[in-house]
Write a protein that holds these residues in place. Structure first.
Motif, PDB file in Angstrom:
ATOM      1  N   SER A  52      -2.786  16.033  -4.265  1.00 12.75           N
ATOM      2  CA  SER A  52      -4.034  16.575  -3.725  1.00 12.75           C
ATOM      3  C   SER A  52      -4.545  15.782  -2.533  1.00 12.75           C
ATOM      4  CB  SER A  52      -5.107  16.632  -4.828  1.00 12.75           C
ATOM      5  OG  SER A  52      -5.347  15.317  -5.315  1.00 12.75           O
ATOM      6  N   ASP A  53      -4.165  14.501  -2.444  1.00 16.84           N
ATOM      7  CA  ASP A  53      -4.649  13.642  -1.341  1.00 16.84           C
ATOM      8  C   ASP A  53      -3.528  12.681  -0.964  1.00 16.84           C
ATOM      9  OD1 ASP A  53      -6.007  12.234   0.547  1.00 16.84           O
ATOM     10  OD2 ASP A  53      -7.516  11.392  -0.817  1.00 16.84           O
ATOM     11  N   GLN A  54      -2.672  13.111  -0.076  1.00 19.16           N
ATOM     12  CA  GLN A  54      -1.506  12.284   0.276  1.00 19.16           C
ATOM     13  C   GLN A  54      -1.876  11.011   1.055  1.00 19.16           C
ATOM     14  OE1 GLN A  54       1.365  14.713   2.279  1.00 19.16           O
ATOM     15  NE2 GLN A  54       1.805  15.970   0.448  1.00 19.16           N
ATOM     16  N   ASP A  55      -3.052  10.965   1.679  1.00 13.75           N
ATOM     17  CA  ASP A  55      -3.481   9.756   2.411  1.00 13.75           C
ATOM     18  C   ASP A  55      -4.149   8.727   1.510  1.00 13.75           C
ATOM     19  OD1 ASP A  55      -2.523  10.690   4.816  1.00 13.75           O
ATOM     20  OD2 ASP A  55      -4.411  11.704   5.323  1.00 13.75           O
ATOM     21  N   SER A  56      -4.381   9.079   0.261  1.00  8.75           N
ATOM     22  CA  SER A  56      -5.024   8.140  -0.657  1.00  8.75           C
ATOM     23  C   SER A  56      -4.120   6.923  -0.872  1.00  8.75           C
ATOM     24  CB  SER A  56      -5.313   8.829  -1.991  1.00  8.75           C
ATOM     25  OG  SER A  56      -5.920   7.910  -2.869  1.00  8.75           O
ATOM     26  N   ALA A  57      -4.712   5.724  -0.840  1.00  9.18           N
ATOM     27  CA  ALA A  57      -3.933   4.475  -0.937  1.00  9.18           C
ATOM     28  C   ALA A  57      -3.872   3.986  -2.378  1.00  9.18           C
ATOM     29  CB  ALA A  57      -4.553   3.397  -0.055  1.00  9.18           C
ATOM     30  N   TYR A  58      -2.671   3.626  -2.795  1.00 11.36           N
ATOM     31  CA  TYR A  58      -2.437   2.991  -4.097  1.00 11.36           C
ATOM     32  C   TYR A  58      -1.875   1.587  -3.800  1.00 11.36           C
ATOM     33  CZ  TYR A  58      -3.142   7.522  -6.351  1.00 11.36           C
ATOM     34  OH  TYR A  58      -3.685   8.695  -6.805  1.00 11.36           O
ATOM     35  N   VAL A  59      -2.550   0.582  -4.330  1.00 11.03           N
ATOM     36  CA  VAL A  59      -2.260  -0.797  -3.873  1.00 11.03           C
ATOM     37  C   VAL A  59      -1.848  -1.669  -5.055  1.00 11.03           C
ATOM     38  CG1 VAL A  59      -3.151  -2.832  -2.680  1.00 11.03           C
ATOM     39  CG2 VAL A  59      -3.971  -0.534  -2.043  1.00 11.03           C
ATOM     40  N   VAL A  60      -0.832  -2.510  -4.834  1.00 15.03           N
ATOM     41  CA  VAL A  60      -0.466  -3.567  -5.773  1.00 15.03           C
ATOM     42  C   VAL A  60      -0.362  -4.875  -4.969  1.00 15.03           C
ATOM     43  CG1 VAL A  60       2.024  -3.192  -5.526  1.00 15.03           C
ATOM     44  CG2 VAL A  60       1.150  -4.350  -7.542  1.00 15.03           C
ATOM     45  N   THR A  61      -0.956  -5.921  -5.516  1.00 10.61           N
ATOM     46  CA  THR A  61      -0.982  -7.220  -4.821  1.00 10.61           C
ATOM     47  C   THR A  61      -0.154  -8.226  -5.606  1.00 10.61           C
ATOM     48  OG1 THR A  61      -3.200  -6.753  -3.976  1.00 10.61           O
ATOM     49  CG2 THR A  61      -2.438  -9.049  -3.883  1.00 10.61           C
ATOM     50  N   ILE A  62       0.767  -8.900  -4.914  1.00 13.04           N
ATOM     51  CA  ILE A  62       1.677  -9.877  -5.531  1.00 13.04           C
ATOM     52  C   ILE A  62       1.451 -11.244  -4.882  1.00 13.04           C
ATOM     53  CG2 ILE A  62       4.088 -10.498  -5.961  1.00 13.04           C
ATOM     54  CD1 ILE A  62       4.797  -7.568  -5.756  1.00 13.04           C
ATOM     55  N   GLY A  63       1.305 -12.256  -5.715  1.00 12.92           N
ATOM     56  CA  GLY A  63       1.187 -13.627  -5.212  1.00 12.92           C
ATOM     57  C   GLY A  63       2.503 -14.376  -5.323  1.00 12.92           C
ATOM     58  N   ILE A  64       2.680 -15.369  -4.469  1.00 15.29           N
ATOM     59  CA  ILE A  64       3.873 -16.228  -4.516  1.00 15.29           C
ATOM     60  C   ILE A  64       3.409 -17.618  -4.932  1.00 15.29           C
ATOM     61  CG2 ILE A  64       5.794 -17.209  -3.221  1.00 15.29           C
ATOM     62  CD1 ILE A  64       5.678 -14.828  -1.377  1.00 15.29           C
ATOM     63  N   LYS A  65       3.872 -18.077  -6.087  1.00 11.68           N
ATOM     64  CA  LYS A  65       3.458 -19.379  -6.622  1.00 11.68           C
ATOM     65  C   LYS A  65       4.199 -20.506  -5.899  1.00 11.68           C
ATOM     66  CE  LYS A  65       4.288 -18.334 -10.955  1.00 11.68           C
ATOM     67  NZ  LYS A  65       4.286 -18.416 -12.452  1.00 11.68           N
ATOM     68  N   GLU A  66       3.803 -21.752  -6.233  1.00  9.56           N
ATOM     69  CA  GLU A  66       4.374 -22.917  -5.544  1.00  9.56           C
ATOM     70  C   GLU A  66       5.874 -23.038  -5.773  1.00  9.56           C
ATOM     71  OE1 GLU A  66       2.253 -26.347  -6.762  1.00  9.56           O
ATOM     72  OE2 GLU A  66       0.431 -25.825  -5.669  1.00  9.56           O
ATOM     73  N   VAL A  92       0.860  -1.194   0.000  1.00  6.72           N
ATOM     74  CA  VAL A  92       0.000   0.000   0.000  1.00  6.72           C
ATOM     75  C   VAL A  92       0.894   1.241   0.000  1.00  6.72           C
ATOM     76  CG1 VAL A  92      -1.845   1.233   1.168  1.00  6.72           C
ATOM     77  CG2 VAL A  92      -1.765  -1.297   1.271  1.00  6.72           C
ATOM     78  N   PHE A  93       0.780   2.035  -1.075  1.00  6.27           N
ATOM     79  CA  PHE A  93       1.581   3.252  -1.210  1.00  6.27           C
ATOM     80  C   PHE A  93       0.729   4.468  -0.846  1.00  6.27           C
ATOM     81  CE2 PHE A  93       3.301   0.146  -4.130  1.00  6.27           C
ATOM     82  CZ  PHE A  93       4.664   0.246  -3.946  1.00  6.27           C
ATOM     83  N   ARG A  94       1.338   5.399  -0.137  1.00  9.93           N
ATOM     84  CA  ARG A  94       0.704   6.682   0.160  1.00  9.93           C
ATOM     85  C   ARG A  94       1.656   7.816  -0.253  1.00  9.93           C
ATOM     86  NH1 ARG A  94      -3.802   5.216   3.024  1.00  9.93           N
ATOM     87  NH2 ARG A  94      -3.638   3.266   4.214  1.00  9.93           N
ATOM     88  N   ASN A  95       1.198   9.041  -0.063  1.00 13.04           N
ATOM     89  CA  ASN A  95       1.974  10.194  -0.519  1.00 13.04           C
ATOM     90  C   ASN A  95       2.229  10.124  -2.020  1.00 13.04           C
ATOM     91  OD1 ASN A  95       2.149  11.305   2.087  1.00 13.04           O
ATOM     92  ND2 ASN A  95       4.021  10.129   2.531  1.00 13.04           N
ATOM     93  N   ILE A  96       1.229   9.664  -2.746  1.00 15.37           N
ATOM     94  CA  ILE A  96       1.324   9.564  -4.196  1.00 15.37           C
ATOM     95  C   ILE A  96       0.686  10.787  -4.857  1.00 15.37           C
ATOM     96  CG2 ILE A  96       0.674   8.213  -6.215  1.00 15.37           C
ATOM     97  CD1 ILE A  96       2.795   6.883  -4.537  1.00 15.37           C
ATOM     98  N   SER A  97      -0.557  11.038  -4.499  1.00 11.69           N
ATOM     99  CA  SER A  97      -1.312  12.144  -5.099  1.00 11.69           C
ATOM    100  C   SER A  97      -1.026  13.434  -4.325  1.00 11.69           C
ATOM    101  CB  SER A  97      -2.810  11.835  -5.076  1.00 11.69           C
ATOM    102  OG  SER A  97      -3.556  12.950  -5.532  1.00 11.69           O
TER     103      SER A  97
END
Length: 237
Positions: free
Chosen positions: A177-191, A170-175
């Protein structure tokens, strides 16, 4: 020579005849005695022969009965021997089958040992890789969480796309205009321990390119830095 007219001639003749008769009687008596002895001896011989024959017959009957008993015993023993030979043959066949099963089991055990050794090597390799990834994650966490205000979460997948453990950044301080806005990337770990990008919010069009680069370099901090740059570019549009 005595004259025939001698009055004593008849007496002499009678005496002579009586003497002859007595001799003949004696001889006949001796013959009778000998004949009697011979008859008795013959009867004894015949009786002895008869008794011997009876004894021989009884002995032969006993011998024949013994032979018949031996023959019956021999038949029974032959039948028992055939049964034992059949049982031995079946036992040998069973032993051979067990030997074949034993060889098959040994081969399977050897195969399992080889597979287990390969799995062990693979697990050790994956553990080593995971340790390296963990160190990279720790470095990324320090860099991004302490300096760039990034939060890392561990979640468990519920979709068919990626099962198992997933990491959410979860990244913040991106926008501006809204530094608390969350930008999210989800990564999976395969077998196999490799990374797989599950999603991003908001959606990044270049996410597949970033995923390919991550799989090639296995450099998670660089990937997260690039994702942050893309989020910043998207927020400024």
């Amino acid at each position: 020579m005595t004259s025939i007219t001698d009055p004593n001639v008849s007496d002499v003749f009678a005496s002579a005849m009586e003497e002859i008769h007595n001799k003949q009687l004696k001889t006949f008596g001796e013959i009778i005695d000998v004949t009697t002895e011979l008859c008795q001896s013959h009867r004894q011989v015949v009786k002895s022969a008869h008794d011997s024959c009876l004894k021989k017959c009884k002995d032969d009957e006993m011998l024949f009965e013994t032979i018949r008993t031996f023959e019956r015993d021999l038949v029974q023993k032959n039948a028992s021997l055939k049964r034992k030979q059949l049982a031995i043959s079946e036992m040998i066949s069973e032993i051979q089958q067990k030997e074949m099963q034993k060889d098959d089991i040994i081969q399977k055990l050897d195969k399992l040992k080889q597979e287990q050794a390969k799995r062990k090597e693979l697990i050790e390799s994956q553990n080593k890789t995971n340790k390296n990834r963990l160190r990279n994650l720790q470095k990324a966490r320090v860099v991004f969480q302490d300096h760039l205000d990034m939060e890392m979460r561990t979640i468990f997948g519920k979709t068919q796309l990626v099962k198992g453990e997933k990491l959410q950044f979860v990244f913040r301080n991106i926008s501006p205009s809204d530094q608390d806005s969350a930008y999210v990337v989800t990564i999976g770990i395969k077998e196999d321990g490799s990374y797989q990008i599950v999603s991003s919010d908001p959606v990044l069009k270049c996410l597949s390119v970033l995923e390919s680069r991550l799989q090639e370099t296995n450099n998670l901090p660089a990937f997260l830095a690039n994702v942050r740059k893309e989020f910043i570019s998207l927020a400024r549009c």
